[in-house]
Design a protein around this motif. Structure first.
Motif, PDB file in Angstrom:
ATOM      1  N   THR A 198       0.811  -1.215   0.000  1.00  0.00           N
ATOM      2  CA  THR A 198       0.000   0.000   0.000  1.00  0.00           C
ATOM      3  C   THR A 198       0.845   1.266   0.000  1.00  0.00           C
ATOM      4  O   THR A 198       0.332   2.343  -0.280  1.00  0.00           O
ATOM      5  N   PHE A 199       2.126   1.158   0.315  1.00  0.00           N
ATOM      6  CA  PHE A 199       3.009   2.329   0.356  1.00  0.00           C
ATOM      7  C   PHE A 199       3.849   2.342  -0.910  1.00  0.00           C
ATOM      8  O   PHE A 199       4.570   1.388  -1.203  1.00  0.00           O
ATOM      9  N   ARG A 200       3.751   3.412  -1.681  1.00  0.00           N
ATOM     10  CA  ARG A 200       4.411   3.495  -2.993  1.00  0.00           C
ATOM     11  C   ARG A 200       5.926   3.656  -2.929  1.00  0.00           C
ATOM     12  O   ARG A 200       6.611   3.339  -3.886  1.00  0.00           O
ATOM     13  N   ILE A 239       1.127  -1.126   4.793  1.00  0.00           N
ATOM     14  CA  ILE A 239       1.054  -0.420   6.072  1.00  0.00           C
ATOM     15  C   ILE A 239      -0.326   0.187   6.324  1.00  0.00           C
ATOM     16  O   ILE A 239      -0.520   0.881   7.313  1.00  0.00           O
ATOM     17  N   ASP A 240      -1.264  -0.075   5.423  1.00  0.00           N
ATOM     18  CA  ASP A 240      -2.638   0.402   5.542  1.00  0.00           C
ATOM     19  C   ASP A 240      -3.550  -0.823   5.603  1.00  0.00           C
ATOM     20  O   ASP A 240      -3.383  -1.749   4.805  1.00  0.00           O
ATOM     21  N   TYR A 241      -4.518  -0.812   6.513  1.00  0.00           N
ATOM     22  CA  TYR A 241      -5.252  -2.039   6.797  1.00  0.00           C
ATOM     23  C   TYR A 241      -6.742  -1.802   6.998  1.00  0.00           C
ATOM     24  O   TYR A 241      -7.164  -0.704   7.366  1.00  0.00           O
ATOM     25  N   ILE A 242      -7.493  -2.876   6.819  1.00  0.00           N
ATOM     26  CA  ILE A 242      -8.890  -2.954   7.248  1.00  0.00           C
ATOM     27  C   ILE A 242      -9.028  -4.263   8.026  1.00  0.00           C
ATOM     28  O   ILE A 242      -8.746  -5.341   7.485  1.00  0.00           O
ATOM     29  N   PHE A 243      -9.404  -4.149   9.288  1.00  0.00           N
ATOM     30  CA  PHE A 243      -9.651  -5.302  10.157  1.00  0.00           C
ATOM     31  C   PHE A 243     -11.134  -5.326  10.508  1.00  0.00           C
ATOM     32  O   PHE A 243     -11.780  -4.281  10.567  1.00  0.00           O
ATOM     33  N   TYR A 244     -11.648  -6.506  10.815  1.00  0.00           N
ATOM     34  CA  TYR A 244     -13.040  -6.607  11.240  1.00  0.00           C
ATOM     35  C   TYR A 244     -13.236  -7.823  12.120  1.00  0.00           C
ATOM     36  O   TYR A 244     -12.450  -8.761  12.107  1.00  0.00           O
ATOM     37  N   SER A 245     -14.329  -7.762  12.884  1.00  0.00           N
ATOM     38  CA  SER A 245     -14.631  -8.851  13.809  1.00  0.00           C
ATOM     39  C   SER A 245     -15.137 -10.070  13.055  1.00  0.00           C
ATOM     40  O   SER A 245     -15.502 -10.003  11.878  1.00  0.00           O
ATOM     41  N   GLY A 246     -15.157 -11.193  13.751  1.00  0.00           N
ATOM     42  CA  GLY A 246     -15.488 -12.483  13.147  1.00  0.00           C
ATOM     43  C   GLY A 246     -16.907 -12.615  12.638  1.00  0.00           C
ATOM     44  O   GLY A 246     -17.228 -13.578  11.953  1.00  0.00           O
ATOM     45  N   SER A 283      -1.835   9.901  -3.597  1.00  0.00           N
ATOM     46  CA  SER A 283      -1.081   9.933  -2.344  1.00  0.00           C
ATOM     47  C   SER A 283       0.150   9.049  -2.477  1.00  0.00           C
ATOM     48  O   SER A 283       0.303   8.325  -3.456  1.00  0.00           O
ATOM     49  N   ASP A 284       1.013   9.085  -1.469  1.00  0.00           N
ATOM     50  CA  ASP A 284       2.128   8.141  -1.425  1.00  0.00           C
ATOM     51  C   ASP A 284       1.659   6.773  -0.943  1.00  0.00           C
ATOM     52  O   ASP A 284       2.422   5.822  -0.911  1.00  0.00           O
ATOM     53  N   HIS A 285       0.376   6.679  -0.589  1.00  0.00           N
ATOM     54  CA  HIS A 285      -0.249   5.404  -0.222  1.00  0.00           C
ATOM     55  C   HIS A 285      -1.322   5.069  -1.252  1.00  0.00           C
ATOM     56  O   HIS A 285      -1.977   5.962  -1.786  1.00  0.00           O
ATOM     57  N   LYS A 286      -1.518   3.784  -1.469  1.00  0.00           N
ATOM     58  CA  LYS A 286      -2.645   3.341  -2.281  1.00  0.00           C
ATOM     59  C   LYS A 286      -3.857   3.193  -1.367  1.00  0.00           C
ATOM     60  O   LYS A 286      -3.713   2.811  -0.210  1.00  0.00           O
ATOM     61  N   PRO A 287      -5.057   3.504  -1.847  1.00  0.00           N
ATOM     62  CA  PRO A 287      -6.237   3.298  -1.010  1.00  0.00           C
ATOM     63  C   PRO A 287      -6.492   1.811  -0.785  1.00  0.00           C
ATOM     64  O   PRO A 287      -6.032   0.973  -1.562  1.00  0.00           O
ATOM     65  N   VAL A 288      -7.205   1.514   0.263  1.00  0.00           N
ATOM     66  CA  VAL A 288      -7.566   0.138   0.579  1.00  0.00           C
ATOM     67  C   VAL A 288      -9.087   0.047   0.565  1.00  0.00           C
ATOM     68  O   VAL A 288      -9.767   0.834   1.219  1.00  0.00           O
TER      69      VAL A 288
END
Length: 157
Positions: free
Chosen positions: A111-113, A121-128, A143-148
């Motif tokens: 995710t970091f260019r 270094i960019d995340y999406i977490f979620y509950s079970g 951005s210097d980051h890619k979207p997630v």
């Protein structure tokens, strides 16, 4: 959000930067001018700043984890953690949550260019209670980051 007794906690964050991008020009300039003393000083400055920022991110991760632990219902956590999946920050915040990339992503997933495009270094977490359907990190130039982007669905019990 509460709807018919269902609660969803959404946590977004942007944790402390690594400061690599702010010091990188000094390193490149020292390399181009072949000034080894300047390069050494810049490298020490970078190492010192990164260590300081590791500590700040760890404290921020502790705070985010505390907020997650004090919430009820389903959870979604997303943002720029500025740290890798091997880090304390990632593992502490993630806890028993599901990493969207590991659940429904594919490929390398950076995710970091910068820095050879190898860092996620960019995340999406979620509950079970959720299931990942699709995960993407489109190569957009904003951005210097890619979207997630992660599409999830709530499992029906």
């Amino acid at each position: 959000m509460v709807d018919n007794g269902w609660t969803l906690g959404i946590f977004t964050n942007h944790l402390q930067t690594t400061s690599v991008n702010s010091i990188k020009p000094r390193l490149y300039q020292a390399k181009e001018s072949m000034n080894s003393q300047e390069g050494t000083e810049a490298a020490f400055q970078l190492a010192f700043q990164m260590k300081k920022n590791f500590v700040l991110r760890a404290m921020q991760a502790d705070f985010v984890r505390q907020q997650i632990d004090n919430s009820t219902g389903d959870i979604i956590v997303c943002g720029d953690f500025n740290d890798t999946p091997a880090s304390y920050v990632y593992n502490h915040i993630k806890g028993n949550l599901t990493d969207g990339f590991r659940d429904s992503g594919s490929g390398f997933g950076y995710t970091f260019r910068e820095l050879k495009r190898i860092f996620r270094i960019d995340y999406i977490f979620y509950s079970g209670s959720f299931e990942g359907l699709r995960y993407d990190s489109p190569n957009l130039p904003w951005s210097d980051h890619k979207p997630v982007v992660c599409m999830i669905r709530k499992n029906v019990l």
